[in-house]
Structure formats: C-alpha cells, structure tokens
Design a protein around this motif. Structure first.
Motif, PDB file in Angstrom:
ATOM      1  N   GLY A   1       0.831  -1.192   0.000  1.00 25.68           N
ATOM      2  CA  GLY A   1       0.000   0.000   0.000  1.00 25.68           C
ATOM      3  C   GLY A   1       0.870   1.248   0.000  1.00 25.68           C
ATOM      4  O   GLY A   1       1.880   1.306   0.699  1.00 25.68           O
ATOM      5  N   PHE A   2       0.475   2.210  -0.802  1.00 25.13           N
ATOM      6  CA  PHE A   2       1.168   3.487  -0.870  1.00 25.13           C
ATOM      7  C   PHE A   2       0.258   4.557  -0.292  1.00 25.13           C
ATOM      8  O   PHE A   2      -0.924   4.621  -0.622  1.00 25.13           O
ATOM      9  N   LEU A   3       0.793   5.401   0.563  1.00 20.39           N
ATOM     10  CA  LEU A   3       0.030   6.422   1.245  1.00 20.39           C
ATOM     11  C   LEU A   3      -0.118   7.655   0.358  1.00 20.39           C
ATOM     12  O   LEU A   3       0.878   8.224  -0.091  1.00 20.39           O
ATOM     13  N   ALA A   4      -1.352   8.049   0.119  1.00 21.37           N
ATOM     14  CA  ALA A   4      -1.626   9.268  -0.644  1.00 21.37           C
ATOM     15  C   ALA A   4      -1.600  10.456   0.321  1.00 21.37           C
ATOM     16  O   ALA A   4      -1.940  10.308   1.499  1.00 21.37           O
TER      17      ALA A   4
ATOM     18  N   ARG B   1      -8.081   1.949  -0.289  1.00 23.00           N
ATOM     19  CA  ARG B   1      -8.668   1.619   1.017  1.00 23.00           C
ATOM     20  C   ARG B   1      -8.248   2.628   2.068  1.00 23.00           C
ATOM     21  O   ARG B   1      -7.617   3.622   1.745  1.00 23.00           O
ATOM     22  N   ALA B   2      -8.589   2.360   3.299  1.00 22.60           N
ATOM     23  CA  ALA B   2      -8.275   3.240   4.431  1.00 22.60           C
ATOM     24  C   ALA B   2      -8.796   4.652   4.176  1.00 22.60           C
ATOM     25  O   ALA B   2      -8.056   5.626   4.212  1.00 22.60           O
TER      26      ALA B   2
ATOM     27  N   TYR C   1      -3.424   3.280  -1.587  1.00 20.31           N
ATOM     28  CA  TYR C   1      -3.745   2.625  -2.856  1.00 20.31           C
ATOM     29  C   TYR C   1      -2.716   1.538  -3.132  1.00 20.31           C
ATOM     30  O   TYR C   1      -1.571   1.622  -2.707  1.00 20.31           O
ATOM     31  N   ASN C   2      -3.179   0.476  -3.809  1.00 15.53           N
ATOM     32  CA  ASN C   2      -2.340  -0.688  -4.102  1.00 15.53           C
ATOM     33  C   ASN C   2      -2.238  -0.882  -5.614  1.00 15.53           C
ATOM     34  O   ASN C   2      -3.107  -1.513  -6.208  1.00 15.53           O
TER      35      ASN C   2
END
Length: 90
Positions: free
Chosen positions: A31-34, A58-59, A64-65
């Motif tokens: 997962g990469f944090l936006a 998600r979250a 985003y994945n």
C-alpha cells in the motif's frame, strides 16, 4: 530485484519470502500512502491508461495498491492520483 523489509521482524520476513516479492507475487500487496484522500488512482504507460478498481483504494481513500506483480505494466508506469474534494467536517 531485491526487496527490503524494514523493522518487520524475522518471522514476517520469513513468511513473506515464501511468496517471493511484491513485484513477482500477487499474494503480496504494498500500500502506498496518498497525501490526501483519493477519488481514484490511474495507471499510465504510453497510450495505455487504466483506473484502479475501488478495491485497490482503502483506508478512507488514503492508501492505494497498484498491481506491482502485473508484468504487463512497464517499470516506468506513472500513477495519476485524483484527490477527493476537501471535506469541511473533518
């Protein structure tokens, strides 16, 4: 390519190594944090353009994945982020 795990512990590293690395296995998702909540994330490579399915965001839209293991995408693929409008109730 080598994948580095930082501070995850020897047990998690050993378990993850059974699946290869995120660039080889669809079992491992990173997962990469936006910086802000997203409406969408779109992959861009040459003339190819594909919006990630909502299940890959998600979250509350903050993580985003992208499909790192999908070899049909170039290593130079860009990710275009579309941010959600600001919510004044936060």
């Amino acid at each position: 390519m080598n994948w580095t795990f930082i501070d995850v512990g020897i047990a998690l590293r050993a378990a993850a190594s059974l699946f290869g690395n995120p660039c080889q296995s669809s079992w491992l998702n990173i997962g990469f944090l936006a910086p802000r909540p997203l409406n969408s994330a779109t992959l861009l490579s040459g003339k190819r353009r594909e919006t990630l399915a909502q299940k890959h965001i998600r979250a509350n839209g903050r993580i985003y994945n992208p499909p790192l293991s999908d070899q049909s995408w170039s290593d130079d693929t860009l990710v275009e982020l579309e941010f959600a409008p600001p919510n004044n109730n936060r």
